[in-house]
Design a protein around this motif. Structure first.
Motif, PDB file in Angstrom:
ATOM      1  N   ALA A  83      35.802  -7.832  -9.026  1.00  0.00           N
ATOM      2  CA  ALA A  83      36.632  -8.999  -9.323  1.00  0.00           C
ATOM      3  C   ALA A  83      37.583  -9.303  -8.174  1.00  0.00           C
ATOM      4  O   ALA A  83      37.812 -10.464  -7.820  1.00  0.00           O
ATOM      5  N   GLN A  84      38.142  -8.261  -7.569  1.00  0.00           N
ATOM      6  CA  GLN A  84      39.028  -8.467  -6.434  1.00  0.00           C
ATOM      7  C   GLN A  84      38.278  -9.071  -5.251  1.00  0.00           C
ATOM      8  O   GLN A  84      38.807  -9.952  -4.552  1.00  0.00           O
ATOM      9  N   ALA A  85      37.056  -8.610  -5.027  1.00  0.00           N
ATOM     10  CA  ALA A  85      36.248  -9.169  -3.935  1.00  0.00           C
ATOM     11  C   ALA A  85      35.992 -10.649  -4.186  1.00  0.00           C
ATOM     12  O   ALA A  85      36.095 -11.479  -3.269  1.00  0.00           O
ATOM     13  N   GLY A  86      35.679 -11.011  -5.433  1.00  0.00           N
ATOM     14  CA  GLY A  86      35.465 -12.415  -5.756  1.00  0.00           C
ATOM     15  C   GLY A  86      36.722 -13.244  -5.568  1.00  0.00           C
ATOM     16  O   GLY A  86      36.677 -14.375  -5.073  1.00  0.00           O
ATOM     17  N   SER A 265      47.139 -13.645  -7.090  1.00  0.00           N
ATOM     18  CA  SER A 265      46.929 -12.545  -6.161  1.00  0.00           C
ATOM     19  C   SER A 265      45.544 -11.967  -6.377  1.00  0.00           C
ATOM     20  O   SER A 265      45.124 -11.767  -7.526  1.00  0.00           O
ATOM     21  N   ALA A 266      44.841 -11.688  -5.279  1.00  0.00           N
ATOM     22  CA  ALA A 266      43.518 -11.067  -5.379  1.00  0.00           C
ATOM     23  C   ALA A 266      43.606  -9.666  -5.976  1.00  0.00           C
ATOM     24  O   ALA A 266      42.606  -9.134  -6.458  1.00  0.00           O
ATOM     25  N   LEU A 267      44.781  -9.063  -5.950  1.00  0.00           N
ATOM     26  CA  LEU A 267      44.944  -7.720  -6.515  1.00  0.00           C
ATOM     27  C   LEU A 267      44.937  -7.747  -8.035  1.00  0.00           C
ATOM     28  O   LEU A 267      44.686  -6.718  -8.676  1.00  0.00           O
ATOM     29  N   GLU A 268      45.222  -8.908  -8.621  1.00  0.00           N
ATOM     30  CA  GLU A 268      45.227  -9.065 -10.077  1.00  0.00           C
ATOM     31  C   GLU A 268      44.368 -10.269 -10.448  1.00  0.00           C
ATOM     32  O   GLU A 268      44.876 -11.315 -10.841  1.00  0.00           O
TER      33      GLU A 268
END
Length: 304
Positions: A83-86, A265-268
């Protein structure tokens, strides 16, 4: 001992080793793949440690239950890595494939911050409340400064309390560019969880590859997507200028001239925040559309 199926480990390896699409090759995609690799390797490492801990439990049933739990945690970690990669690829699509390397000339920055939508006057105090989790945030603009990457930054003290107990204590560092935009140069944060303190999420421009971002343009242009901070795996907030003249009602007042951004944020992955800023005050409201959760400005005390 029962052999644990390694399906989740294989899935993590696939995430890490998948090549970038030829059409998307660039610094941003390279960063995305590198971060996915790091994420999957960290998850696999934690899984191995968990199996070692399981091996030292007293009975076969507890060992088996432990290994099952470890496998479930690994599978969840794999989903998060993907999910973070997406999410990072979505950011790349918005900001482009070029390397993120903003030019910082200290002479262009000042610790005097008077951007109308993000004014930081020393002595001002903002208090926010979130009724959903019984939290209160006190945002105090100090007169202290700190030099980061040669830039003199203003220090803001940000304290988050849940049920009256401090959950996070942060020092934020801001500076204003000569074009009127406000930049975010880092934070030193301490979070508390069941009495355990952590500095996870802290970063300073110029250390370990950390780079500053913009929290508010001067003036903003609708439709612009921009990084607010950057330390891969630690600080990856991004925002998009969305709308002017929004109606907002909070305990501190009712406003018809709020400027709205959409922050993520890509982290969440999947968590979006709508933030509203009022000229002469700054941030007055944060809303999470997925839950309806609201962090509202309840009081604003201007500089003495």
């Amino acid at each position: 001992m029962k052999v644990i199926p390694m399906t989740a480990v294989a899935a993590l390896a696939t995430i890490a080793l998948s090549p970038a699409p030829a059409s998307a090759a660039g610094a941003c995609e390279t960063t995305t793949v590198a971060a996915a690799t790091a994420c999957s390797l960290a998850a696999a490492s934690e899984f191995s440690y968990d199996l070692g801990k399981c091996a030292n439990l007293g009975t076969s049933l507890t060992r088996e239950a432990c290994r099952t739990k470890a496998g479930n945690v690994l599978a969840a970690a794999g989903k998060l890595c993907a999910a973070q990669a997406g999410a990072r690829r979505s950011v790349c699509n918005a900001v482009g494939q070029n390397a993120y390397n903003p030019t910082i000339n200290p002479a262009d920055f000042s610790a005097v911050i008077d951007n109308p939508l993000f004014p930081l006057q020393p002595g001002s105090v903002y208090v926010y409340e979130n009724k959903s989790d019984n939290s209160e945030v006190t945002f105090t603009v100090t007169s202290d400064t700190i030099k980061l990457a040669g830039v003199t930054c203003l220090v803001v003290h940000d304290v988050n309390r849940v049920g009256g107990v401090i959950e996070e204590d942060t020092l934020d560092y801001f500076a204003q560019h000569s074009d009127g935009s406000v930049w975010y140069f880092g934070e030193d944060t301490i979070s508390y969880d069941n009495g355990m303190a952590s500095t996870h999420g802290s970063w300073r421009t110029g250390l370990n590859g950390a780079k500053p971002g913009i929290v508010m343009f001067g003036p903003p242009t609708l439709g612009t997507t921009y990084r607010q901070e950057f330390l891969l795996g630690e600080a990856e907030d991004v925002a998009r200028s969305f709308a002017f003249n929004q109606h907002v009602k909070v305990p501190a007042g009712t406003f018809n001239n709020a400027f709205q951004t959409k922050d993520f944020s890509a982290l969440e992955p999947g968590i979006l925040e709508n933030k509203y800023y009022v000229p002469g005050i700054g941030n007055v409201l944060v809303v999470k559309p997925s839950t309806g959760e609201r962090e509202e400005l309840v009081s604003f005390t201007p500089e003495p």
